[in-house]
Design a protein around this motif. Sequence first.
Motif, short mmCIF file in Angstrom:
data_model
loop_
_atom_site.label_atom_id
_atom_site.label_comp_id
_atom_site.label_asym_id
_atom_site.label_seq_id
_atom_site.Cartn_x
_atom_site.Cartn_y
_atom_site.Cartn_z
N GLN B 64 -1.70 1.92 3.17
CA GLN B 64 -2.92 1.40 2.64
C GLN B 64 -2.68 0.32 1.69
OE1 GLN B 64 -5.46 2.90 4.45
NE2 GLN B 64 -6.72 3.82 2.66
N PHE B 65 -1.35 0.05 1.36
CA PHE B 65 -1.13 -1.03 0.41
C PHE B 65 -0.45 -2.01 1.07
CE2 PHE B 65 -2.40 1.02 -3.71
CZ PHE B 65 -2.22 2.16 -3.55
N SER B 66 -0.69 -3.24 0.72
CA SER B 66 0.22 -4.46 1.17
C SER B 66 0.06 -5.56 -0.03
CB SER B 66 -0.30 -5.12 2.42
OG SER B 66 -1.83 -5.60 2.22
N PHE B 75 -0.08 -13.99 -6.34
CA PHE B 75 0.79 -12.47 -5.79
C PHE B 75 -0.32 -11.61 -5.66
CE2 PHE B 75 3.78 -9.72 -4.66
CZ PHE B 75 3.94 -8.85 -5.39
N THR B 76 -0.62 -11.04 -4.48
CA THR B 76 -1.78 -10.27 -4.36
C THR B 76 -1.47 -9.02 -3.81
OG1 THR B 76 -2.19 -11.16 -2.12
CG2 THR B 76 -3.45 -12.09 -3.63
N LEU B 77 -2.31 -7.87 -4.50
CA LEU B 77 -2.06 -6.59 -3.93
C LEU B 77 -3.45 -6.03 -3.15
CD1 LEU B 77 -0.65 -3.54 -3.93
CD2 LEU B 77 -1.99 -3.27 -6.04
N LYS B 78 -3.47 -5.64 -1.94
CA LYS B 78 -4.53 -5.26 -1.13
C LYS B 78 -4.45 -3.92 -0.72
CE LYS B 78 -5.55 -7.59 2.75
NZ LYS B 78 -5.44 -8.11 4.15
N ILE B 79 -5.50 -3.11 -1.05
CA ILE B 79 -5.50 -1.69 -0.68
C ILE B 79 -6.61 -1.75 0.48
CG2 ILE B 79 -6.22 0.55 -1.58
CD1 ILE B 79 -5.90 -0.40 -4.32
N ARG B 80 -6.22 -1.09 1.46
CA ARG B 80 -7.12 -1.37 2.70
C ARG B 80 -8.45 -0.61 2.74
NH1 ARG B 80 -3.16 -3.82 5.63
NH2 ARG B 80 -1.51 -2.38 4.98
N SER B 81 -8.16 0.63 2.39
CA SER B 81 -9.68 1.50 2.64
C SER B 81 -9.51 2.42 1.20
CB SER B 81 -9.56 2.42 3.74
OG SER B 81 -10.59 3.26 3.81
#
Lengths: 114, 115
Positions: B64-66, B75-81
């Motif tokens: 879920q994380f990238s 610098f980014t943190l993505k949480i998909r759902s």
Amino acid sequence: AQTVTQSQPEMSVQEAETVTLSCTYDTSESDYYLFWYKQPPSRQMILVIRQEAYKQQNATENRFSVNFQKAAKSFSLKISDSQLGDAAMYFCAYRTTSGSRLTFGEGTQLTVNP
Amino acid sequence: EPEVTQTPSHQVTQMGQEVILRCVPISNHLYFYWYRQILGQKVEFLVSFYNNEISEKSEIFDDQFSVERPDGSNFTLKIRSTKLEDSAMYFCASSAQTLSNQPQHFGDGTRLSIL
């Protein structure tokens, strides 16, 4: 797995007095780093002091010093001549020499009374 | 003194939505990190990043994380759902070196609230 424990959720000290915050950790490594971070309310964590496990001498930074007891796996922080600006959450943290992650304790909330 | 900056300071998102947390590390730092702190719990390591790839990640950092460094400064943190349990304070950090006693410098954090 390494763990870090701060057994004092809250501490208080009178201005100008000395306070000691406790930290213990568990590791099977022989070399590692230990840190104390300070987090004032709504502000970022800033480094207070660091200790390399291979150094026997306790680190000191002005009014801040540590008591590093490697055999006991203890790393306490002493704040001398406490000031109102020392009031903050204090986190103890551990890192191996081969990894990048910091492992944190629960934190100790320090109140400084005028 | 140079600082790590994080935006936004507070993000409110509906469960199931994607969220991107942003960080600008200190300019000459090469190593970047994300940590999170769920209310009342310890600060936990999520991931470290160097030379455009993940160098270490925790068991929390699942699919879920990238993370990404899209433009050489952010610098980014993505949480998909997002899930309710993703509600936490997320801290970005950077350091000049990693396998040394050089400290990690932290941002103020982004408080993520999932509804």
